[in-house]
Scaffold this motif. Structure first.
Motif, PDB file in Angstrom:
ATOM      1  N   TYR A 122       0.779  -1.108  -0.028  1.00 55.10           N
ATOM      2  CA  TYR A 122      -0.036  -0.220  -0.036  1.00 55.10           C
ATOM      3  C   TYR A 122       0.891   1.208   0.188  1.00 55.10           C
ATOM      4  CZ  TYR A 122      -3.593  -3.123   1.691  1.00 55.10           C
ATOM      5  OH  TYR A 122      -4.667  -3.945   1.722  1.00 55.10           O
ATOM      6  N   TYR A 134       1.362   4.267  -2.982  1.00 59.40           N
ATOM      7  CA  TYR A 134       0.809   5.588  -2.602  1.00 59.40           C
ATOM      8  C   TYR A 134       1.799   6.680  -3.378  1.00 59.40           C
ATOM      9  CZ  TYR A 134      -1.037   9.788  -0.052  1.00 59.40           C
ATOM     10  OH  TYR A 134      -1.576  10.827   0.213  1.00 59.40           O
ATOM     11  N   ARG A 183      -5.486   7.837  -3.314  1.00 55.95           N
ATOM     12  CA  ARG A 183      -4.980   8.183  -2.142  1.00 55.95           C
ATOM     13  C   ARG A 183      -5.626   8.244  -0.845  1.00 55.95           C
ATOM     14  NH1 ARG A 183      -2.662  12.548  -5.551  1.00 55.95           N
ATOM     15  NH2 ARG A 183      -3.295  14.151  -4.076  1.00 55.95           N
ATOM     16  N   LEU A 232      -6.539   4.788   0.071  1.00 58.11           N
ATOM     17  CA  LEU A 232      -5.245   3.934   0.750  1.00 58.11           C
ATOM     18  C   LEU A 232      -5.094   4.490   2.053  1.00 58.11           C
ATOM     19  CD1 LEU A 232      -3.730   1.832  -0.629  1.00 58.11           C
ATOM     20  CD2 LEU A 232      -2.322   3.395  -1.849  1.00 58.11           C
ATOM     21  N   MET A 233      -5.070   5.755   2.296  1.00 54.73           N
ATOM     22  CA  MET A 233      -4.504   6.313   3.561  1.00 54.73           C
ATOM     23  C   MET A 233      -5.592   5.925   4.499  1.00 54.73           C
ATOM     24  SD  MET A 233      -1.718   7.784   4.205  1.00 54.73           S
ATOM     25  CE  MET A 233      -0.849   6.519   2.846  1.00 54.73           C
TER      26      MET A 233
END
Length: 95
Positions: free
Chosen positions: A44, A48, A57, A60-61
């Motif tokens: 991951y 990014y 993004r 994903l965060m």
């Protein structure tokens, strides 16, 4: 100055699901928390980049949040236990 508002989007979730071979269904609430996998943290993080669309993004965060809090593919029973209880049952806490 205009404030940017970010939130999870269906296209971002679908793109990340395809990229990381994750389950996806429109009925999954809090998808980022459901699919977060601490074993894939390095994947991951490597994915990014600033070139990634902002909605991807953001999701994903958000997937990092459950991993930082000790979740990330632990069973529901393990979530409600303390680390000492997990260890005493021979289970592995998430890292």
């Amino acid at each position: 100055m205009d404030e940017t508002v970010l939130y999870p989007t269906t296209p971002a979730r679908q793109a990340l699901a395809a990229q990381f071979n994750l389950p996806y269904d429109d009925a999954m609430q809090d998808w980022e928390w459901q699919v977060a996998n601490s074993d894939a943290f390095d994947q991951y993080l490597a994915a990014y980049t600033i070139a990634m669309p902002s909605d991807q993004r953001f999701s994903l965060m958000e997937m990092h949040c459950p991993m930082r809090r000790g979740f990330g593919r632990r069973s529901h029973a393990q979530h409600s236990m303390g680390e000492d209880q997990i260890a005493s049952r021979g289970l592995q806490p998430s890292t």
